[in-house]
Design a protein around this motif. Structure first.
Motif, PDB file in Angstrom:
ATOM      1  N   ARG A  25     -15.661   1.875   8.659  1.00 11.83           N
ATOM      2  CA  ARG A  25     -15.566   0.449   8.944  1.00 11.83           C
ATOM      3  C   ARG A  25     -16.882  -0.116   9.473  1.00 11.83           C
ATOM      4  O   ARG A  25     -17.036  -1.314   9.617  1.00 11.83           O
ATOM      5  N   THR A  75       0.346  -0.832  20.410  1.00 11.25           N
ATOM      6  CA  THR A  75      -0.417  -0.865  19.150  1.00 11.25           C
ATOM      7  C   THR A  75      -1.902  -0.698  19.442  1.00 11.25           C
ATOM      8  O   THR A  75      -2.678  -1.660  19.348  1.00 11.25           O
ATOM      9  N   ALA A 118     -11.525 -10.159   8.297  1.00 11.34           N
ATOM     10  CA  ALA A 118     -10.729  -8.959   8.056  1.00 11.34           C
ATOM     11  C   ALA A 118     -11.144  -8.274   6.761  1.00 11.34           C
ATOM     12  O   ALA A 118     -11.301  -7.047   6.697  1.00 11.34           O
ATOM     13  N   GLU A 119     -11.357  -9.069   5.726  1.00 12.38           N
ATOM     14  CA  GLU A 119     -11.772  -8.499   4.439  1.00 12.38           C
ATOM     15  C   GLU A 119     -13.169  -7.895   4.539  1.00 12.38           C
ATOM     16  O   GLU A 119     -13.447  -6.850   3.949  1.00 12.38           O
ATOM     17  N   THR A 142      -8.765  -8.725  13.881  1.00  9.05           N
ATOM     18  CA  THR A 142      -9.916  -9.621  14.031  1.00  9.05           C
ATOM     19  C   THR A 142      -9.642 -10.669  15.109  1.00  9.05           C
ATOM     20  O   THR A 142     -10.529 -11.007  15.899  1.00  9.05           O
ATOM     21  N   VAL A 192     -10.436  -4.492   8.229  1.00  7.95           N
ATOM     22  CA  VAL A 192      -9.389  -4.382   9.236  1.00  7.95           C
ATOM     23  C   VAL A 192      -8.346  -5.457   8.960  1.00  7.95           C
ATOM     24  O   VAL A 192      -8.496  -6.277   8.046  1.00  7.95           O
ATOM     25  N   THR A 193      -7.271  -5.461   9.747  1.00 12.20           N
ATOM     26  CA  THR A 193      -6.226  -6.465   9.551  1.00 12.20           C
ATOM     27  C   THR A 193      -6.618  -7.781  10.223  1.00 12.20           C
ATOM     28  O   THR A 193      -7.468  -7.821  11.112  1.00 12.20           O
ATOM     29  N   GLU A 194      -5.964  -8.854   9.821  1.00 13.21           N
ATOM     30  CA  GLU A 194      -6.240 -10.158  10.407  1.00 13.21           C
ATOM     31  C   GLU A 194      -5.907 -10.172  11.895  1.00 13.21           C
ATOM     32  O   GLU A 194      -6.627 -10.774  12.698  1.00 13.21           O
ATOM     33  N   SER A 195      -4.826  -9.510  12.282  1.00 11.97           N
ATOM     34  CA  SER A 195      -4.447  -9.485  13.699  1.00 11.97           C
ATOM     35  C   SER A 195      -5.495  -8.770  14.544  1.00 11.97           C
ATOM     36  O   SER A 195      -5.742  -9.149  15.695  1.00 11.97           O
ATOM     37  N   TYR A 226     -10.369 -15.759  10.164  1.00 14.54           N
ATOM     38  CA  TYR A 226      -9.958 -14.396  10.481  1.00 14.54           C
ATOM     39  C   TYR A 226      -9.656 -13.601   9.212  1.00 14.54           C
ATOM     40  O   TYR A 226      -9.901 -12.394   9.165  1.00 14.54           O
ATOM     41  N   ILE A 227      -9.165 -14.276   8.187  1.00 10.17           N
ATOM     42  CA  ILE A 227      -8.884 -13.579   6.929  1.00 10.17           C
ATOM     43  C   ILE A 227     -10.186 -13.087   6.297  1.00 10.17           C
ATOM     44  O   ILE A 227     -10.285 -11.939   5.845  1.00 10.17           O
TER      45      ILE A 227
END
Length: 440
Positions: free
Chosen positions: A95, A139, A166-167, A176, A171-174, A162-163
């Motif tokens: 990542r 989590t 994330a891309e 970020t 990672v996931t949007e949550s 955030y989308i």
């Protein structure tokens, strides 16, 4: 012991000591929608920490970039088998691709994170123990501190959604969202001391710098107010059918001649005028209560001039707040005073322009009001950190700052003639006008 290992050990010890101090002296800055503080709320202890961390030689010697740590390579695990610690390390390392990609290009790094890679390294080491704690309950986020910092800075620096983040970081949007808000929370809660009204000795140096530039003696900074727009869609999405709630946040700052922020107040609704905001702040109360700007006055043409700030026409004329003369005659001492006032005002506008150079602040902030205030606070702290590091990555040097001057849009309340011509303030301003004439 090898120099790299020694530096790593010292960095770890310094970070742990800093965290211990911050735990012993916590701040509740993030418990409200507003952000209003000055040096009195932190005391001598945080001054010592800030001075200690500001030593360039020490900061350089303790910079250890976690990205460069070598990770063990392992064979691919068999299908269905549980991931090992080494597997998780490799996943974390993969990542880091975005950070590694831009690290090789200084210009790209500045555009991506609004700072040099050396500043990023230093900041990552400083924040590491705080960024890697307090994950969401149940989590845990399996990310290194430098990746958390990179995601948070990317949100502040570019204003990307955030989308998109994330891309880009895989990672996931949550995640970020969490990383961006966690970075702002850590900075605004634990590192508020990067913005502090100077102690008397330091304030003398600030005044001397200003006098050398403008001829204005005993001036301790310039005050200004700006607005940041906030847009909140009810379902937090960006589709055209959503109901949009527009708002704005008023931010009052005091800066010195280097554009360093000495005081900031954020959280008032933007429809309030500058004068009303000033009167509602602890800065105003502390000055009028003689807890700030309380040094021995200097004598200027027979007039005792206390320490004061420079402001524009959106503020009242006060013994500690000098504003321009109205309708000054060309060539007069009043006009020359106004020119010195305008020169000081440029330093405030340069700071405002630099804050709005952060991507998340140069357009309507798509966040809850409280979160938007946190973003403004975090960018302000980072602004001072960059100045301390002599890193100009996020600073704006424009020939014309008039686009950032919102003073005429938010005039003060209607004031009586008695307020405008209060004798002490009027005498002080006229004495200063005479001094500026002598200086020029």
């Amino acid at each position: 012991m090898e120099s790299k290992k020694l530096a790593a050990l010292l960095s770890s010890l310094v970070s742990e000591l800093l965290v211990l101090v911050l735990l012993l002296f916590p701040s509740d800055s993030c418990n409200s929608n507003s952000w209003d503080f000055n040096s009195n709320s932190h005391g001598i202890l945080f001054r010592i920490i800030r001075h200690y961390l500001s030593c360039q030689e020490l900061a350089t010697s303790l910079s250890v970039f976690p990205i460069s740590k070598k990770r063990k390579r392992t064979q691919l695990r068999e299908a269905g088998s549980e991931p090992t610690h080494e597997d998780r390390d490799l996943e974390r390392g993969s990542r880091l691709g975005e950070l590694n990609r831009v690290a090789h290009n200084p210009d790209s790094f500045k555009a991506t994170f609004r700072m040099r890679s050396s500043t990023f390294e230093w900041l990552s080491g400083l924040l590491e123990p705080l960024l890697e704690c307090r994950d969401p309950i149940g989590t845990p986020i399996n990310l290194s501190s430098e990746l958390r910092l990179g995601i948070g800075l990317f949100r502040l620096a570019t204003g990307s959604s955030y989308i998109e983040i994330a891309e880009r970081f895989g990672v996931t949007e949550s995640v970020t969202r969490f990383c961006a808000k966690q970075l702002c929370r850590v900075l605004c809660t634990n590192f508020r001391f990067w913005i502090a009204f100077p102690a008397p000795t330091e304030l003398e140096l600030v005044s001397k710098d200003i006098e050398g530039l403008t001829g204005l003696p005993n001036c301790c900074g310039v005050i200004d107010c700006t607005r940041f727009n906030v847009v909140k869609r009810n379902d937090c999405k960006l589709t055209s059918d959503d109901e949009v709630q527009d708002d704005s946040i008023a931010v009052q700052i005091v800066v010195d001649s280097s554009s360093r922020i000495l005081s900031i107040v954020a959280g008032f609704r933007g429809d309030k005028n500058d004068s009303r905001i000033l009167k509602s702040t602890t800065l105003c109360h502390d000055i009028e209560g003689r807890r700030l700007l309380n040094a021995t006055p200097v004598i200027v043409n027979g007039v005792a001039v206390d320490q004061y700030l420079i402001g524009d026409g959106g503020y009242p004329l006060l013994p500690w707040l000098m504003i321009p003369f109205v309708d000054a005659v060309p060539g007069s001492c009043e006009e020359k005073f106004n020119a010195a006032n305008n020169l000081m005002h440029v330093f405030a506008l340069r700071t405002i322009a630099s804050l709005k150079n952060w991507g998340v602040l140069n357009k309507p902030i798509e966040e809850e009001f409280k979160t938007a205030v946190g973003f403004i606070g975090a960018c302000s702290i980072l602004h001072n950190i960059l100045l301390m590091r002599e890193d100009d990555s996020a600073l704006i040097d424009a020939g014309d700052y008039s686009l950032y001057d919102q003073g005429s849009q938010f005039h003060k309340d209607a004031m009586t003639e008695e307020n405008l011509t209060e004798k002490k303030a009027s005498d002080t301003r006229r004495a200063l006008a005479t001094r500026v004439t002598e200086f020029s």
